[in-house]
Design a protein around this motif. Structure first.
Motif, PDB file in Angstrom:
ATOM      1  N   LEU A  16       0.831  -1.202   0.000  1.00  0.00           N
ATOM      2  CA  LEU A  16       0.000   0.000   0.000  1.00  0.00           C
ATOM      3  C   LEU A  16       0.869   1.257   0.000  1.00  0.00           C
ATOM      4  O   LEU A  16       0.629   2.192  -0.771  1.00  0.00           O
ATOM      5  CB  LEU A  16      -0.918  -0.002   1.230  1.00  0.00           C
ATOM      6  N   ILE A  17       1.892   1.275   0.850  1.00  0.00           N
ATOM      7  CA  ILE A  17       2.791   2.436   0.926  1.00  0.00           C
ATOM      8  C   ILE A  17       3.504   2.631  -0.406  1.00  0.00           C
ATOM      9  O   ILE A  17       3.665   3.761  -0.885  1.00  0.00           O
ATOM     10  CB  ILE A  17       3.801   2.256   2.074  1.00  0.00           C
ATOM     11  N   GLY A  18       3.915   1.516  -1.020  1.00  0.00           N
ATOM     12  CA  GLY A  18       4.575   1.615  -2.314  1.00  0.00           C
ATOM     13  C   GLY A  18       3.669   2.187  -3.375  1.00  0.00           C
ATOM     14  O   GLY A  18       4.103   2.957  -4.237  1.00  0.00           O
ATOM     15  N   ALA A  19       2.370   1.818  -3.318  1.00  0.00           N
ATOM     16  CA  ALA A  19       1.419   2.305  -4.323  1.00  0.00           C
ATOM     17  C   ALA A  19       1.047   3.768  -4.092  1.00  0.00           C
ATOM     18  O   ALA A  19       0.867   4.535  -5.036  1.00  0.00           O
ATOM     19  CB  ALA A  19       0.159   1.437  -4.310  1.00  0.00           C
ATOM     20  N   MET A  20       0.953   4.189  -2.812  1.00  0.00           N
ATOM     21  CA  MET A  20       0.492   5.545  -2.500  1.00  0.00           C
ATOM     22  C   MET A  20       1.631   6.552  -2.429  1.00  0.00           C
ATOM     23  O   MET A  20       1.421   7.746  -2.645  1.00  0.00           O
ATOM     24  CB  MET A  20      -0.250   5.561  -1.157  1.00  0.00           C
ATOM     25  N   GLY A  21       2.834   6.080  -2.081  1.00  0.00           N
ATOM     26  CA  GLY A  21       3.948   7.000  -1.899  1.00  0.00           C
ATOM     27  C   GLY A  21       3.802   7.872  -0.674  1.00  0.00           C
ATOM     28  O   GLY A  21       4.362   8.971  -0.602  1.00  0.00           O
ATOM     29  N   GLU A  22       3.056   7.388   0.305  1.00  0.00           N
ATOM     30  CA  GLU A  22       2.824   8.133   1.534  1.00  0.00           C
ATOM     31  C   GLU A  22       2.826   7.157   2.701  1.00  0.00           C
ATOM     32  O   GLU A  22       2.374   6.024   2.573  1.00  0.00           O
ATOM     33  CB  GLU A  22       1.474   8.858   1.460  1.00  0.00           C
ATOM     34  N   ASN A  23       3.355   7.577   3.837  1.00  0.00           N
ATOM     35  CA  ASN A  23       3.416   6.690   4.990  1.00  0.00           C
ATOM     36  C   ASN A  23       2.015   6.327   5.472  1.00  0.00           C
ATOM     37  O   ASN A  23       1.082   7.133   5.388  1.00  0.00           O
ATOM     38  CB  ASN A  23       4.198   7.353   6.134  1.00  0.00           C
ATOM     39  N   ALA A  24       1.875   5.118   5.982  1.00  0.00           N
ATOM     40  CA  ALA A  24       0.599   4.634   6.512  1.00  0.00           C
ATOM     41  C   ALA A  24       0.892   3.656   7.632  1.00  0.00           C
ATOM     42  O   ALA A  24       1.974   3.079   7.703  1.00  0.00           O
ATOM     43  CB  ALA A  24      -0.234   3.973   5.415  1.00  0.00           C
ATOM     44  N   SER A  25      -0.077   3.474   8.513  1.00  0.00           N
ATOM     45  CA  SER A  25       0.109   2.554   9.634  1.00  0.00           C
ATOM     46  C   SER A  25      -1.217   1.897   9.993  1.00  0.00           C
ATOM     47  O   SER A  25      -2.294   2.468   9.768  1.00  0.00           O
ATOM     48  CB  SER A  25       0.662   3.290  10.858  1.00  0.00           C
ATOM     49  N   ILE A  26      -1.117   0.667  10.525  1.00  0.00           N
ATOM     50  CA  ILE A  26      -2.285  -0.040  11.048  1.00  0.00           C
ATOM     51  C   ILE A  26      -2.215   0.125  12.559  1.00  0.00           C
ATOM     52  O   ILE A  26      -1.367  -0.473  13.210  1.00  0.00           O
ATOM     53  CB  ILE A  26      -2.263  -1.526  10.662  1.00  0.00           C
ATOM     54  N   ARG A  27      -3.067   0.944  13.122  1.00  0.00           N
ATOM     55  CA  ARG A  27      -2.873   1.375  14.512  1.00  0.00           C
ATOM     56  C   ARG A  27      -3.434   0.407  15.553  1.00  0.00           C
ATOM     57  O   ARG A  27      -2.765   0.052  16.519  1.00  0.00           O
ATOM     58  CB  ARG A  27      -3.505   2.749  14.710  1.00  0.00           C
ATOM     59  N   ARG A  28      -4.693  -0.008  15.383  1.00  0.00           N
ATOM     60  CA  ARG A  28      -5.336  -0.839  16.406  1.00  0.00           C
ATOM     61  C   ARG A  28      -6.579  -1.500  15.830  1.00  0.00           C
ATOM     62  O   ARG A  28      -7.084  -1.111  14.770  1.00  0.00           O
ATOM     63  CB  ARG A  28      -5.732   0.013  17.623  1.00  0.00           C
ATOM     64  N   ALA A  29      -7.077  -2.495  16.560  1.00  0.00           N
ATOM     65  CA  ALA A  29      -8.298  -3.179  16.150  1.00  0.00           C
ATOM     66  C   ALA A  29      -8.938  -3.831  17.365  1.00  0.00           C
ATOM     67  O   ALA A  29      -8.275  -4.088  18.378  1.00  0.00           O
ATOM     68  CB  ALA A  29      -8.003  -4.228  15.084  1.00  0.00           C
ATOM     69  N   LEU A  30     -10.216  -4.084  17.250  1.00  0.00           N
ATOM     70  CA  LEU A  30     -10.961  -4.771  18.296  1.00  0.00           C
ATOM     71  C   LEU A  30     -11.987  -5.665  17.630  1.00  0.00           C
ATOM     72  O   LEU A  30     -12.663  -5.243  16.685  1.00  0.00           O
ATOM     73  CB  LEU A  30     -11.674  -3.743  19.189  1.00  0.00           C
ATOM     74  N   CYS A  31     -12.071  -6.921  18.086  1.00  0.00           N
ATOM     75  CA  CYS A  31     -13.088  -7.811  17.511  1.00  0.00           C
ATOM     76  C   CYS A  31     -14.032  -8.306  18.601  1.00  0.00           C
ATOM     77  O   CYS A  31     -13.641  -8.494  19.753  1.00  0.00           O
ATOM     78  CB  CYS A  31     -12.451  -8.965  16.753  1.00  0.00           C
ATOM     79  N   PHE A  32     -15.282  -8.475  18.221  1.00  0.00           N
ATOM     80  CA  PHE A  32     -16.342  -8.962  19.089  1.00  0.00           C
ATOM     81  C   PHE A  32     -16.863 -10.293  18.536  1.00  0.00           C
ATOM     82  O   PHE A  32     -16.894 -10.495  17.319  1.00  0.00           O
ATOM     83  CB  PHE A  32     -17.532  -7.991  19.086  1.00  0.00           C
ATOM     84  N   LYS A  33     -17.315 -11.139  19.453  1.00  0.00           N
ATOM     85  CA  LYS A  33     -18.050 -12.331  19.057  1.00  0.00           C
ATOM     86  C   LYS A  33     -19.087 -12.613  20.130  1.00  0.00           C
ATOM     87  O   LYS A  33     -18.772 -12.587  21.317  1.00  0.00           O
ATOM     88  CB  LYS A  33     -17.113 -13.529  18.881  1.00  0.00           C
ATOM     89  N   VAL A  34     -20.342 -12.849  19.729  1.00  0.00           N
ATOM     90  CA  VAL A  34     -21.409 -13.061  20.699  1.00  0.00           C
ATOM     91  C   VAL A  34     -22.087 -14.409  20.446  1.00  0.00           C
ATOM     92  O   VAL A  34     -22.085 -14.918  19.329  1.00  0.00           O
ATOM     93  CB  VAL A  34     -22.462 -11.929  20.653  1.00  0.00           C
ATOM     94  N   ASN A  35     -22.645 -14.949  21.519  1.00  0.00           N
ATOM     95  CA  ASN A  35     -23.376 -16.210  21.446  1.00  0.00           C
ATOM     96  C   ASN A  35     -24.776 -16.036  22.017  1.00  0.00           C
ATOM     97  O   ASN A  35     -25.134 -14.975  22.536  1.00  0.00           O
ATOM     98  CB  ASN A  35     -22.645 -17.306  22.238  1.00  0.00           C
TER      99      ASN A  35
END
Length: 315
Positions: free
Chosen positions: A165-184
């Motif tokens: 992605l950075i190579g295609a955009m030529g701009e710095n990028a980062s994946i900062r955080r995530a949260l996943c839920f699962k319910v029953n």
């Protein structure tokens, strides 16, 4: 005369062959560009190097892009990424919310960046399928390092894909955080990203993107869901930033309504004559848990790192 006819026939045949070859090359070029999204010049070079073999050309392009991406990622790694998007994806009893950052709002609005937010959201959602649990609700958070190390079904890690992605955009990028839920059992999930797209009939299995996001786990006494009420509750959480759900027997309403931090006591944004608690009661809904993301906000981890840096500097 005979020689002239022969030359004319040969010239005509050559033109047909050249035309057919050009058509084949044009078709392969079009296919490669649609599959990879790389520039006309790069796709043309890849096909020339691999005799119009689209598969080999695609493989070469990805290798080149990854190499270039890692190079650019290293060069651009010191650039601050304060812009970006939050992605919210709910699919049945699973939900994921991610934050990706970039340098400029222009790139954040780019379709390539939005597709990558969707890609990361689905990779995170995939990891909820690997977890079995007996309770009603399960949550898991990912920091940047954990996300970058996640392996993808397409091959490679998310760090590898980020380099592309950075190579295609030529701009710095980062994946900062995530949260996943699962319910029953009887729990359900609702998600929302703001600003929301208009004229969307359903958000199930669609990654919503915006500057803010919320996922809510709830229990409903009604058999039929009301998506508008669920959306309204998510909008409330996004807009009013409640600190907790609140309990009627423990939490008293704030004297000033504008200072209210308990969700149930807040004035409902879509109907100022009601509190959120009244809306929930009218619709037979109980909020079990929720989480809110705001793009670029300081997290507890950020504050700890700032304090650690300050202590090191003072020493």
């Amino acid at each position: 005369m005979l020689l002239q006819k022969f030359c004319a026939r040969a010239l005509h045949t050559t033109r047909q062959l050249c035309s057919a070859g050009a058509g084949l090359e044009k078709s392969a070029l079009s296919t490669l560009r649609k599959k990879t999204g790389y520039t006309f010049a790069n796709c043309k070079k890849a096909l020339e190097l691999h005799n119009n073999d689209v598969k080999q050309a695609e493989k070469w392009l990805h290798e080149q892009a990854q190499s270039l991406g890692w190079s650019k990622a290293t060069k651009l790694s010191d650039r601050i990424t304060t812009q970006g998007l939050v992605g919210v994806l709910v699919s049945g009893n699973r939900g994921a919310m991610v934050e990706l950052n970039c340098e400029t709002d222009f790139v954040a609005r780019n379709d390539t960046f939005k597709r990558f937010v969707d890609h990361v959201s689905r990779i995170v959602l995939h990891y909820t399928d690997l977890t079995e649990f007996d309770g009603d609700l399960w949550k898991l958070g990912f920091d940047s390092d954990a996300l970058r190390n996640l392996e993808t079904p397409q091959g490679g890690s998310l760090a590898d894909h980020l380099a592309l992605l950075i190579g295609a955009m030529g701009e710095n990028a980062s994946i900062r955080r995530a949260l996943c839920f699962k319910v029953n059992n009887d729990l359900r999930l609702a998600g929302y990203a703001h600003p929301a797209p208009t004229n969307v009939s359903t958000t199930q299995n669609i990654t919503q993107v915006g500057k803010y996001g919320a996922i809510v786990a709830f229990r409903s006494q009604l058999e039929i869901d009301d998506p508008e009420v669920q959306k309204g509750i998510c909008q409330q959480i996004v807009g009013m930033k409640p600190i907790k759900i609140g309990e009627y027997d423990k939490d008293m309403p704030a004297e000033n309504k504008d200072d209210e931090t308990c969700l149930i006591h807040q004035e409902y944004l879509l109907d100022a004559d009601k509190t959120v608690g009244e809306v929930l009661r009218d619709n037979g809904i109980s909020i079990i848990d929720y989480h809110r993301f705001e793009c670029g906000e300081q997290t507890q981890r950020d504050l700890k790192e700032i304090m650690r840096a300050q202590q090191q500097n003072s020493n």
